[in-house]
Design a protein around this motif. Structure first.
Motif, mmCIF file in Angstrom:
data_model
loop_
_atom_site.group_PDB
_atom_site.id
_atom_site.type_symbol
_atom_site.label_atom_id
_atom_site.label_comp_id
_atom_site.label_asym_id
_atom_site.label_seq_id
_atom_site.Cartn_x
_atom_site.Cartn_y
_atom_site.Cartn_z
ATOM 1 N N LYS B 153 0.827 -1.209 0.000
ATOM 2 C CA LYS B 153 0.000 0.000 0.000
ATOM 3 C C LYS B 153 0.859 1.256 0.000
ATOM 4 O O LYS B 153 0.629 2.184 -0.760
ATOM 5 C CB LYS B 153 -0.910 0.008 1.222
ATOM 6 C CG LYS B 153 -2.161 -0.803 1.045
ATOM 7 C CD LYS B 153 -3.063 -0.642 2.257
ATOM 8 C CE LYS B 153 -4.379 -1.381 2.012
ATOM 9 N NZ LYS B 153 -5.214 -1.380 3.201
ATOM 10 N N SER B 154 1.853 1.285 0.883
ATOM 11 C CA SER B 154 2.647 2.506 0.962
ATOM 12 C C SER B 154 3.505 2.661 -0.294
ATOM 13 O O SER B 154 3.757 3.779 -0.737
ATOM 14 C CB SER B 154 3.493 2.520 2.230
ATOM 15 O OG SER B 154 4.383 1.444 2.253
ATOM 16 N N ASP B 227 -4.142 8.847 -0.346
ATOM 17 C CA ASP B 227 -3.525 7.515 -0.348
ATOM 18 C C ASP B 227 -2.288 7.494 0.544
ATOM 19 O O ASP B 227 -2.043 6.520 1.267
ATOM 20 C CB ASP B 227 -3.128 7.124 -1.778
ATOM 21 C CG ASP B 227 -4.353 6.967 -2.668
ATOM 22 O OD1 ASP B 227 -5.465 6.947 -2.118
ATOM 23 O OD2 ASP B 227 -4.185 6.873 -3.890
ATOM 24 N N GLU B 230 -3.259 7.488 4.169
ATOM 25 C CA GLU B 230 -3.852 6.221 4.586
ATOM 26 C C GLU B 230 -2.799 5.147 4.825
ATOM 27 O O GLU B 230 -2.904 4.354 5.751
ATOM 28 C CB GLU B 230 -4.848 5.743 3.526
ATOM 29 C CG GLU B 230 -5.507 4.432 3.914
ATOM 30 C CD GLU B 230 -6.532 3.952 2.902
ATOM 31 O OE1 GLU B 230 -6.939 4.761 2.050
ATOM 32 O OE2 GLU B 230 -6.895 2.777 2.968
ATOM 33 N N SER B 231 -1.754 5.135 3.974
ATOM 34 C CA SER B 231 -0.896 3.959 3.986
ATOM 35 C C SER B 231 0.421 4.165 4.724
ATOM 36 O O SER B 231 1.055 3.210 5.127
ATOM 37 C CB SER B 231 -0.586 3.558 2.547
ATOM 38 O OG SER B 231 0.078 4.628 1.912
ATOM 39 N N ARG B 290 -7.103 7.580 6.769
ATOM 40 C CA ARG B 290 -7.595 8.306 5.607
ATOM 41 C C ARG B 290 -8.526 9.425 6.046
ATOM 42 O O ARG B 290 -8.537 10.510 5.463
ATOM 43 C CB ARG B 290 -8.316 7.336 4.667
ATOM 44 C CG ARG B 290 -8.458 7.877 3.258
ATOM 45 C CD ARG B 290 -9.026 6.824 2.321
ATOM 46 N NE ARG B 290 -9.233 7.337 0.988
ATOM 47 C CZ ARG B 290 -8.333 7.333 0.034
ATOM 48 N NH1 ARG B 290 -7.146 6.832 0.254
ATOM 49 N NH2 ARG B 290 -8.599 7.830 -1.169
ATOM 50 N N TYR B 294 -8.449 13.359 5.135
ATOM 51 C CA TYR B 294 -9.529 14.266 4.708
ATOM 52 C C TYR B 294 -9.545 15.510 5.586
ATOM 53 O O TYR B 294 -9.674 16.635 5.096
ATOM 54 C CB TYR B 294 -10.876 13.559 4.804
ATOM 55 C CG TYR B 294 -11.245 12.728 3.588
ATOM 56 C CD1 TYR B 294 -11.649 13.349 2.409
ATOM 57 C CD2 TYR B 294 -11.212 11.344 3.614
ATOM 58 C CE1 TYR B 294 -12.000 12.604 1.302
ATOM 59 C CE2 TYR B 294 -11.559 10.585 2.511
ATOM 60 C CZ TYR B 294 -11.957 11.218 1.351
ATOM 61 O OH TYR B 294 -12.301 10.486 0.262
#
Lengths: 50, 1042
Positions: B153-154, B227, B230-231, B290, B294
């Motif tokens: 993911k990262s 993204d 999140e990661s 995530r 935001y």
């Protein structure tokens, strides 16, 4: 006095160095990503969205 | 003053040497690493200190050259503030990651150091190409740190990040080259000159501008940033969200300062779109990191709005931007750090945080900071932002800011609610190490200190009294002690403080009435709290927070102080209401209505301020800009607390779940805050203007309908607590109706009723709550026959009910008598009829309370039960004594109330002859009524006692059973669906149409957010394309064509 303005030279050289660094970094990213998932298509890396 | 060049010298020197010294010992390299970060923090702290004490701005040129051949740095108060924040986050973030740095490859430390150095450089440099280099240095370091945790993911997020960053830096470089080509300078302060050479110059500036904008991650071309948030490892996310964002923001500000107003406007609009989009889409997000992304993007949007309004905000801009930025940086870093400890991806898994109360407190601190609640700096900054923009007539923009702040509040409070209430039984224990918590605690302390410091900057906040807050902090610190001890200290504190402030309000009866309700209520409810065993974690601090807020409403002299108190009260009451077992959704909806109400009040206050320029509460009088809108908004805001019909949906659930003494606080006391607010607005508005007539007429109907629907719905409740909750809605409806009449008799009635409602509702909540606590259920069909088990409770409820229903001789009758007079005097026949009907409806549910709880057959399982806690009964009987006194001598209360109200409404006053009250329509003498009723009652009672000896006692089981046992036993119980026959006739009035409306609204907004967020496809190439298209659109927007 006939001399080239040193600023653009410094500017271009630095930009090249930075560009190289970023390219190298992206390349190593690509290698790692290929190792993890076995694909180089960016369409395959959409796990994160919304 | 230390030369700032040392920051770079140290960073680069240590960076090179780290890998060398690491060969000797990891501890040596760690020492150097933290030494470097610490020295940055120490230097920047020293600089900031010197600049706030008036040092001059410093320019530094390196190597003896002048620009453009030298690297030039500028250091002033702005720069020092920004690098102080960057280095503080850098240092704390470094400490937070200690457990990783000690075992990871040395390159992590080097990269971390380079990133922090890059951010410092971005802030300090005065040279455009240098800015480019520092942006690249920090970006490359961050790109590498994104894969701190090497997972798929990262990696994919980091790749997208490099694509976006690459586009931005290409733009920046091209822009820089153009600028040098046409002006021969690289000084940031001179780049504005390039625009004089024509379109190519404007394009050059545009390229710089859009590049910095992309670095700031504008909506909707920021999917890659989400993204990353999140990661990436939360420790790194904290640096990106805190330090990197601070640096980019400063770069933007620095460039904008030289290129003119058009670009400020563009920044402002981009900011609004980002703020709106991010906060709207955030409401659908379930992943905690995530979601923080935001929120980060939204905060950047807000900062861009502030930056865009530089000219309009004038000398307030720096304070506002600093307040918002400071709050965002430490709160967001703190939240990411907590996320890193919990490792809970879904926000529903955050309940595990309750296993470490310190983290929970900090979590709430950060959430409140982000939303902009007191006592944090963001509260003051947001207030100043709204007030100043309003003064510049940017009504719609302020409305948009408040609306989308509300959405941010929505998702943050939902998250907090999950953390506070969801089940965490099956989660493993939290392993928290010292270094991690230290960083988070320090971030939290910075926010509290910053809040205090920010308050001292604002004229309107000078009067804020910090004594109660210090006391609350003290109570919070001794939270590990047993409840009874904390209770005693709290009561002592409240009494001492009441004694201290009493002289200030001695001569202001209106304030004294509410002071009595708030502080008297505090003592009485806290006294009831002695029933609770154990620790009752957090209860006292939160209850006192609520009372401190209420008190502040009375003490307030300025709009800001009032609003501060209002928000403080909302926070305290939120925590009280969410303590119930199933309170999560209700606490959430309570907070949403509070927040929405607070924002409408704020908007109304801002309109008042914009018209008059007055910061005191006197500004509410004679509002010159949109007065009808301003007064309506304020009334709507206050009615979210009185739970008037339409805004009431939070109340039944929240009160229905609250335990006895909290129920008392929340209903008999808290709702009066709304009444107090309405009184203040109505006094300021007056009754003569044309809009006031419309507003008052509407308000009267809202009151009347609240009374009817509240009472009627109460009739159909099975839970005794919900019954009382609905009844509160109805009772406050009466008060609003009476206030809306804007007449002598109406106001005397309303104030009298406010006190009476406090008295008898206090009794009912304590006793019914105590019974529900004792029996473990609030359902009336599970009670019955308790009269012999709980005689004192029975008597108390009986008296309260007689009072509430308004039959002679108790105070309720005086209230009713006043109401009849209002209706006749003011000729409010239709509204009056509705109010009168709802008064009769009240009999139904009151009768039900007595009948189904105390009369009838006792249940088998309740055979062994006894009286409720003595600690609840003592305050109850105290209240009964007060009721008795006022019942016999209503003049003692009515006459001073009359004198008070006569100042505002001189006509149609009540006249007194001895103990007889006289109006045009009649008279009444409470003392005589009392004697007459007592005589009749006494006679009947003696007759009953005489006859009772002849009665034949029937044993409970002396009956014949027949038939089968039903599947749902309660459906055959007489107390179930008790007044069903009424339901057929008028049940439609009790239908939850309003609940359905709010549910529909919520669903619609969520669906909308879900649709829009599909722009974040997750594909790196799409993101690149979006950035290009966005660039073109912004170009057209700014230049109006090619």
């Amino acid at each position: 006095m006939k001399a080239v303005d040193p600023v653009p030279s410094a500017l271009v050289l630095t930009a090249i160095v930075i560009g190289l660094a970023v390219t190298a970094l992206m390349l190593s990213y690509a290698v790692q990503m290929y190792k993890k998932k076995g694909s180089l298509s960016i369409d395959k890396y959409e796990e994160l969205k919304w | 003053m230390v030369n700032p060049i040392y920051i770079f010298a140290i960073a680069l020197g240590v960076g090179f040497l780290l890998s060398l010294f690491d060969k000797v010992s990891r501890y040596l390299s760690l020492l150097m690493f933290y030494g470097a970060l610490g020295s940055f923090l120490f230097f920047s702290g020293g600089w900031f200190y010197e600049f706030i004490n008036g040092a001059a701005v410093k320019q530094i040129f390196t190597a003896g050259f002048n620009p453009p051949y030298s690297i030039n740095l500028q250091l002033g108060i702005h720069e020092s503030f920004f690098i102080l924040m960057i280095n503080a986050v850098g240092f704390l973030g470094g400490i937070y990651l200690y457990d990783r740095f000690i075992k990871d490859s040395i390159s992590s430390m080097i990269l971390f150091l380079m990133a922090i150095m890059g951010f410092n450089g971005i802030v300090l440099t005065g040279d455009i190409f240098n800015l480019f280099v520092f942006i690249e240095v920090s970006s490359i370091a961050i790109y590498s740190l994104v894969v701190f945790d090497k997972n798929l993911k990262s990696l994919s997020a980091g790749f997208k990040y490099i694509i976006a960053g690459g586009i931005a830096s290409a733009f920046f470089l091209i822009g820089t080259i153009f600028i040098y080509r046409y002006t021969g300078t690289l000084l940031i302060s001179d780049i504005g000159n390039v625009m004089t050479v024509g379109k190519i110059g404007i394009t050059a500036v545009f390229l710089l501008f859009i590049s910095l904008i992309i670095e700031l991650k504008p909506f909707p071309v920021n999917g890659w940033a989400l993204d990353v948030y999140e990661s990436v490892n939360p420790g790194i996310a904290a640096i990106i969200s805190g330090a990197a964002m601070t640096a980019s923001f400063f770069a933007m500000a620095k460039v904008l300062a030289t290129i003119g107003q058009t670009w400020y406007d563009a920044t402002m609009w981009i900011g609004i779109i980002t703020f709106a989009g991010s906060n709207l889409l955030g409401i659908k997000q379930k992943n905690s990191n995530r979601l923080l992304g935001y929120s980060s993007l939204g905060q950047i949007g807000l900062l861009m709005i502030i930056l865009g309004f530089s000219k309009e905000l004038g000398d307030k801009r720096d304070f506002i931007a600093a307040g918002i930025l400071f709050s965002h940086v430490f709160a967001k870093a703190g939240l990411f750090w907590i996320a890193g400890i919990l490792k809970a991806e879904n926000i529903k898994d955050w309940a595990v945080i309750r296993k470490k109360p310190v983290l929970l407190v900090l979590f709430a601190t950060f959430i409140f900071t982000l939303i902009g609640l007191p006592p944090f700096p963001s509260f003051f900054a947001k207030w100043e932002l709204v007030m100043t923009l309003m003064k510049g007539n940017f009504f719609l923009i302020v409305a948009a800011i408040l609306l989308f702040s509300f959405f941010e509040g929505l998702y943050l409070f939902r998250w907090l609610g999950y953390a506070l209430k969801l089940d965490n039984e099956n989660t493993p224990d939290l392993n928290v190490n010292f270094t991690k918590v230290t960083s988070i605690i320090l971030a939290g302390l910075f926010l509290y200190a910053g809040g205090y410091y920010a308050g001292t900057f604002i004229e309107a906040a000078k009067g804020i009294n910090y004594i109660p807050i210090i006391f609350i902090l003290f109570i919070g610190l001794i939270d590990i002690l047993p409840s009874k001890l904390k209770n005693t200290i709290s009561i002592a504190g409240v009494i001492a403080y009441s004694y201290y402030i009493y002289p200030m309000f001695q001569h202001d009866l209106l304030k004294m009435i509410f002071l009595f309700i708030f502080l008297g209520g505090a003592v009485i409810t806290l006294f009831g709290g002695y029933y609770a065993e154990g620790r009752r974690a957090g209860f006292h601090a939160m209850a006192l927070t609520m009372f401190a807020g209420l008190l502040m409403l009375i003490e307030a002299g300025t709009l800001l102080e009032f609003f501060y108190g209002w928000e403080l009260m909302s926070i305290g009451s939120y925590f009280l209401l969410i303590r119930g077992k199933k309170s999560m959704p209700h606490g959430f909806s309570y907070m949403l209505f509070s927040l929405g109400g607070a924002y409408t009040i704020m908007f109304g206050f801002a309109l008042a301020f914009a018209g008059s320029g007055d910061i005191s509460l006197l500004a509410l009088k004679d509002i010159s800009i949109y007065p009808a809108l301003a007064y309506s908004l304020m009334l709507i805001g206050f009615m979210t607390k009185t739970a008037s019909i339409g805004l009431h949906v939070w109340l039944p659930g929240a009160h229905g779940e609250a335990v006895a003494d909290i129920h008392f606080m929340a209903s008999a006391i808290l709702l009066k805050a709304g009444v107090f607010g309405i009184i203040i607005v109505l006094l300021a508005m007056g009754r003569d203007s044309s809009y006031a007539k419309v507003i008052l007429y509407t308000l009267g109907w809202i009151g009347a309908i609240s009374a009817l629907v509240g009472n009627l719905t109460a009739v159909f409740q099975e839970s005794a607590k919900k019954l009382l909750a609905w009844s509160s809605i109805g009772q406050i409806g009466y008060i609003i109706f009476a206030l809306a009449s804007m007449s002598y008799i109406g106001w005397v009635g309303a104030l009298f009723y406010s006190i009476a409602h406090f008295l008898y509702k206090g009794i009912l909540f304590s006793v019914i709550g105590g019974i529900a606590l004792k029996l473990g259920t609030p359902y009336m069909y599970k009670m019955g026959g308790l009269i012999k088990k709980m005689p004192f409770s029975f008597l108390a409820v009986l008296i309260a009910i007689l009072t509430l229903s308004g039959v002679p001789p108790l105070v309720g009758f005086s209230g009713k008598w006043l109401f009849y007079n209002i209706i006749l005097f003011e000729k409010l026949l239709f509204q009056g009829a509705v109010v009168m009907v709802s008064g009769m409806v009240a009999f139904l549910y009151l009768y039900r309370l007595i009948d189904t709880i105390f009369l009838g057959q006792p249940k088998d399982e309740l055979r062994e039960t006894g009286e409720i806690s003595i600690w609840l009964l003592i305050p109850v009987y105290f209240l009964i004594a007060v009721i008795m006194y006022i019942s016999i001598f209503p003049k003692q209360l009515l006459q001073p109330l009359g004198n008070l109200v006569q100042n505002y409404f001189p006509e149609n006053a009540i006249t007194w002859q001895g103990s007889t009250a006289i109006t045009k329509f009649g008279y009444f003498d409470a003392s005589i009524i009392m004697y007459v009723v007592m005589a009749i009652f006494g006679a009947v009672f003696i007759w009953l006692v005489y006859n009772v000896r002849r009665a034949h006692k029937v044993k409970q089981f002396n009956i014949v059973y027949a038939g089968e046992s039903p599947d749902l036993p309660e459906t055959t119980h007489y107390a179930y669906n008790f007044l069903a026959s009424y339901k057929k006739g008028v049940g439609f009035l009790a239908e939850p149409v309003v609940d359905r409306f709010w549910e529909w609204t919520s669903d619609a907004v969520h669906a909308l957010a879900d649709q829009i967020r599909r722009v974040y496809t997750g594909n790196g190439q799409t993101y690149a394309l979006q950035i290009m298209i966005y660039t073109i659109i912004v170009y057209f927007f700014i230049n109006g064509g090619f």
